[in-house]
Scaffold this active site. Structure first.
Site, PDB file in Angstrom:
ATOM      1  N   SER A  16       0.976  -1.142   0.004  1.00 38.78           N
ATOM      2  CA  SER A  16      -0.057  -0.195  -0.034  1.00 38.78           C
ATOM      3  C   SER A  16       1.008   1.295   0.062  1.00 38.78           C
ATOM      4  O   SER A  16       2.064   1.330   0.674  1.00 38.78           O
ATOM      5  CB  SER A  16      -0.977   0.047   1.206  1.00 38.78           C
ATOM      6  OG  SER A  16      -1.406   1.253   1.318  1.00 38.78           O
TER       7      SER A  16
ATOM      8  N   TYR B 294      -1.955  -1.021  10.331  1.00 38.58           N
ATOM      9  CA  TYR B 294      -2.106  -1.163   8.860  1.00 38.58           C
ATOM     10  C   TYR B 294      -0.769  -0.679   8.124  1.00 38.58           C
ATOM     11  O   TYR B 294      -0.123  -1.528   7.444  1.00 38.58           O
ATOM     12  CB  TYR B 294      -3.435  -0.808   8.266  1.00 38.58           C
ATOM     13  CG  TYR B 294      -3.522  -0.853   6.705  1.00 38.58           C
ATOM     14  CD1 TYR B 294      -3.839  -2.131   6.220  1.00 38.58           C
ATOM     15  CD2 TYR B 294      -3.403   0.261   5.964  1.00 38.58           C
ATOM     16  CE1 TYR B 294      -4.171  -2.278   4.819  1.00 38.58           C
ATOM     17  CE2 TYR B 294      -3.568   0.103   4.462  1.00 38.58           C
ATOM     18  CZ  TYR B 294      -3.841  -1.017   4.241  1.00 38.58           C
ATOM     19  OH  TYR B 294      -3.871  -1.441   2.794  1.00 38.58           O
TER      20      TYR B 294
ATOM     21  N   SER C  62       2.021  -2.908   8.741  1.00 39.44           N
ATOM     22  CA  SER C  62       1.981  -4.347   8.170  1.00 39.44           C
ATOM     23  C   SER C  62       2.276  -4.362   6.748  1.00 39.44           C
ATOM     24  O   SER C  62       2.930  -4.980   6.087  1.00 39.44           O
ATOM     25  CB  SER C  62       0.772  -5.176   8.509  1.00 39.44           C
ATOM     26  OG  SER C  62      -0.409  -4.334   7.525  1.00 39.44           O
ATOM     27  N   LYS C  63       1.940  -3.087   6.170  1.00 36.59           N
ATOM     28  CA  LYS C  63       2.264  -2.950   4.703  1.00 36.59           C
ATOM     29  C   LYS C  63       3.764  -2.661   4.287  1.00 36.59           C
ATOM     30  O   LYS C  63       4.256  -2.915   3.386  1.00 36.59           O
ATOM     31  CB  LYS C  63       1.217  -2.174   4.190  1.00 36.59           C
ATOM     32  CG  LYS C  63      -0.104  -2.415   3.936  1.00 36.59           C
ATOM     33  CD  LYS C  63      -0.198  -3.852   3.292  1.00 36.59           C
ATOM     34  CE  LYS C  63      -1.731  -4.324   3.014  1.00 36.59           C
ATOM     35  NZ  LYS C  63      -2.059  -5.459   2.225  1.00 36.59           N
TER      36      LYS C  63
ATOM     37  N   ILE D 260      -8.114   3.054  -3.725  1.00 36.12           N
ATOM     38  CA  ILE D 260      -8.829   2.390  -4.879  1.00 36.12           C
ATOM     39  C   ILE D 260     -10.425   2.098  -4.289  1.00 36.12           C
ATOM     40  O   ILE D 260     -10.384   1.970  -3.106  1.00 36.12           O
ATOM     41  CB  ILE D 260      -8.207   1.023  -4.909  1.00 36.12           C
ATOM     42  CG1 ILE D 260      -6.675   0.877  -5.163  1.00 36.12           C
ATOM     43  CG2 ILE D 260      -8.932   0.313  -6.125  1.00 36.12           C
ATOM     44  CD1 ILE D 260      -6.393   2.068  -6.584  1.00 36.12           C
TER      45      ILE D 260
HETATM   46  N1  LIG Z   1      -8.695  -0.531  -1.305  1.00 36.35           N
HETATM   47  C1  LIG Z   1      -7.482   0.496  -1.452  1.00 36.35           C
HETATM   48  O1  LIG Z   1      -7.440   1.514  -1.624  1.00 36.35           O
HETATM   49  C2  LIG Z   1      -6.225  -0.338  -1.016  1.00 36.35           C
HETATM   50  C3  LIG Z   1      -5.080   0.587  -0.868  1.00 36.35           C
HETATM   51  C4  LIG Z   1      -3.674   0.172  -0.748  1.00 36.35           C
HETATM   52  C5  LIG Z   1      -3.758  -1.379  -0.489  1.00 36.35           C
HETATM   53  N2  LIG Z   1      -4.922  -2.158  -0.530  1.00 36.35           N
HETATM   54  C6  LIG Z   1      -4.715  -3.558  -0.289  1.00 36.35           C
HETATM   55  O2  LIG Z   1      -5.103  -4.216  -1.529  1.00 36.35           O
HETATM   56  C7  LIG Z   1      -5.769  -5.542  -0.894  1.00 36.35           C
HETATM   57  C8  LIG Z   1      -7.106  -5.774  -1.464  1.00 36.35           C
HETATM   58  O3  LIG Z   1      -7.908  -4.639  -0.845  1.00 36.35           O
HETATM   59  P1  LIG Z   1      -9.437  -4.420  -1.383  1.00 36.35           P
HETATM   60  O4  LIG Z   1      -9.476  -2.744  -0.966  1.00 36.35           O
HETATM   61  O5  LIG Z   1      -9.734  -5.280  -2.297  1.00 36.35           O
HETATM   62  O6  LIG Z   1     -10.107  -4.877   0.241  1.00 36.35           O
HETATM   63  P2  LIG Z   1     -11.275  -5.713   0.410  1.00 36.35           P
HETATM   64  O7  LIG Z   1     -11.524  -5.568   1.872  1.00 36.35           O
HETATM   65  O8  LIG Z   1     -12.421  -5.455  -0.629  1.00 36.35           O
HETATM   66  O9  LIG Z   1     -10.647  -7.076   0.137  1.00 36.35           O
HETATM   67  C9  LIG Z   1      -9.773  -7.830   0.919  1.00 36.35           C
HETATM   68  C10 LIG Z   1     -10.269  -9.340   0.972  1.00 36.35           C
HETATM   69  O10 LIG Z   1      -9.554  -9.879   2.125  1.00 36.35           O
HETATM   70  C11 LIG Z   1     -10.247 -10.847   2.475  1.00 36.35           C
HETATM   71  N3  LIG Z   1      -9.647 -11.540   3.846  1.00 36.35           N
HETATM   72  C12 LIG Z   1      -9.429 -10.690   4.796  1.00 36.35           C
HETATM   73  N4  LIG Z   1      -9.028 -11.204   5.758  1.00 36.35           N
HETATM   74  C13 LIG Z   1      -8.739 -12.648   5.521  1.00 36.35           C
HETATM   75  C14 LIG Z   1      -8.441 -13.901   5.915  1.00 36.35           C
HETATM   76  N5  LIG Z   1      -7.983 -14.047   7.404  1.00 36.35           N
HETATM   77  N6  LIG Z   1      -8.212 -14.891   5.266  1.00 36.35           N
HETATM   78  C15 LIG Z   1      -8.595 -14.967   3.737  1.00 36.35           C
HETATM   79  N7  LIG Z   1      -9.210 -13.935   3.349  1.00 36.35           N
HETATM   80  C16 LIG Z   1      -9.183 -12.592   4.128  1.00 36.35           C
HETATM   81  C17 LIG Z   1     -11.805 -10.249   2.846  1.00 36.35           C
HETATM   82  O11 LIG Z   1     -12.711 -11.270   3.070  1.00 36.35           O
HETATM   83  C18 LIG Z   1     -11.670  -9.474   1.514  1.00 36.35           C
HETATM   84  O12 LIG Z   1     -12.570 -10.188   0.434  1.00 36.35           O
HETATM   85  C19 LIG Z   1      -5.421  -5.581   0.548  1.00 36.35           C
HETATM   86  O13 LIG Z   1      -4.297  -6.298   0.773  1.00 36.35           O
HETATM   87  C20 LIG Z   1      -5.414  -4.163   0.968  1.00 36.35           C
HETATM   88  O14 LIG Z   1      -4.779  -3.681   1.966  1.00 36.35           O
HETATM   89  C21 LIG Z   1      -6.025  -1.511  -0.946  1.00 36.35           C
END
Ligand SMILES: NC(=O)c1ccc[n+]([C@@H]2O[C@H](COP(=O)([O-])OP(=O)(O)OC[C@H]3O[C@@H](n4cnc5c(N)ncnc54)[C@H](O)[C@@H]3O)[C@@H](O)[C@H]2O)c1
Length: 246
Positions: free
Chosen positions: A144, A158, A161-162, A191
């Site tokens: 992230s 958060y 962790s990233k 996003i």
């Molecule tokens: N959306 C953003 O703006 C953004 C920005 C930077 C990084 N990210 C990273 O991108 C990745 C996807 O994010 P997203 O926005 O699609 O989030 P999201 O919450 O839509 O999807 C994350 C998915 O991970 C699953 N999950 C959580 N804990 C779990 C576990 N213990 N076992 C199995 N599955 C599990 C959830 O059920 C969920 O479907 C994440 O790692 C997030 O940190 C997202």
């Protein structure tokens, strides 16, 4: 035209958001086999049904909580039983929470690190074992922008962790290079997904003028998984609309 023909992938966090968008993108780019996993089984099956209706590709769904090594081991074993190999592991599963530093309990800290870092390491190691035996493969981990900036509205566990994901990816890339296992990170900015619902971020503050979509991230994940990225390992692609340029 990018193609993933002949490749077999496992996508974590595929029940929604970025994971679901990437899985659909891989299917559109002719991946030969797709395994989807998430802790939310019902939504996972929705992702698979949508992919099948749009591309005809039938994915395999595995509901699993990836925080524990045992779960990661049996998941990778199940996937390999289906496909006989694993070329791409795309790790999108993750959690974040909004709040201040005072909102972080010990339990929350451990929960965040258990999925974002510990589970990620163990699933990478299982994939690594398979990829080493088959002579190579590719792992992509979602970090992230928050790893570098410290985050905006999320609690400090958060971004911490990233930041660990960025470093872990480099360690794995070093370990994997001689075995032709490429390991890279994609670092999204903001996003639009369930995770960021209600963040209230102003698109005007993004140089490219909009909040990103899952497909914006999927483009980078497709490139890294493709043979066009054959000489790229230990790298991080920022997908943030220009919010930060490092
Ligand atoms: N959306 C953003 O703006 C953004 C920005 C930077 C990084 N990210 C990273 O991108 C990745 C996807 O994010 P997203 O926005 O699609 O989030 P999201 O919450 O839509 O999807 C994350 C998915 O991970 C699953 N999950 C959580 N804990 C779990 C576990 N213990 N076992 C199995 N599955 C599990 C959830 O059920 C969920 O479907 C994440 O790692 C997030 O940190 C997202």
């Amino acid at each position: 035209m990018f193609t993933l023909e002949g490749k077999f992938a496992l996508v974590t966090g595929a029940a929604g958001g970025i994971g679901a968008a990437c899985a659909a993108f891989y299917a559109r780019h002719k991946i030969s086999g797709l395994a989807l996993t998430d802790v939310r089984q019902e939504n996972l099956e929705k992702t698979a049904a949508e992919i099948e209706s749009k591309t005809g590709l039938k994915s395999f769904c595995f509901a699993a909580d990836l925080r524990r090594e045992e779960a990661d081991k049996s998941l990778v074993a199940e996937v390999c039983k289906k496909f006989g190999r694993l070329d791409i592991l795309l790790n999108c599963a993750g959690v974040s929470r909004r709040g201040s530093l005072y909102d972080v309990t010990e339990e929350q800290w451990d929960f965040t690190f258990d999925i974002n870092v510990k589970g990620l390491f163990f699933i990478c190691r299982e994939a690594y074992r398979v990829m080493e035996k088959q002579g190579g493969g590719c792992i992509i981990n979602l970090a992230s922008q928050a790893a570098r900036s410290g985050g905006i509205v999320v609690t400090p566990d958060y971004p911490s962790s990233k930041a660990a994901v960025l470093t872990l990816t480099k360690s794995l890339a070093k370990a994997g290079a001689a075995k032709q296992i490429r390991v890279n990170t994609v670092a999204p900015g903001l996003i639009a997904t369930e995770m960021t619902t209600g963040f209230g971020y102003d698109p005007k503050t993004v140089p490219l003028g909009r909040i990103g979509s899952g497909e914006d991230v999927a483009g980078a994940c497709l490139f890294l998984a493709s043979d066009y990225a054959a000489y790229i390992t230990g790298a991080c692609i920022d997908v943030n609309g220009g919010i930060a340029m490092v």
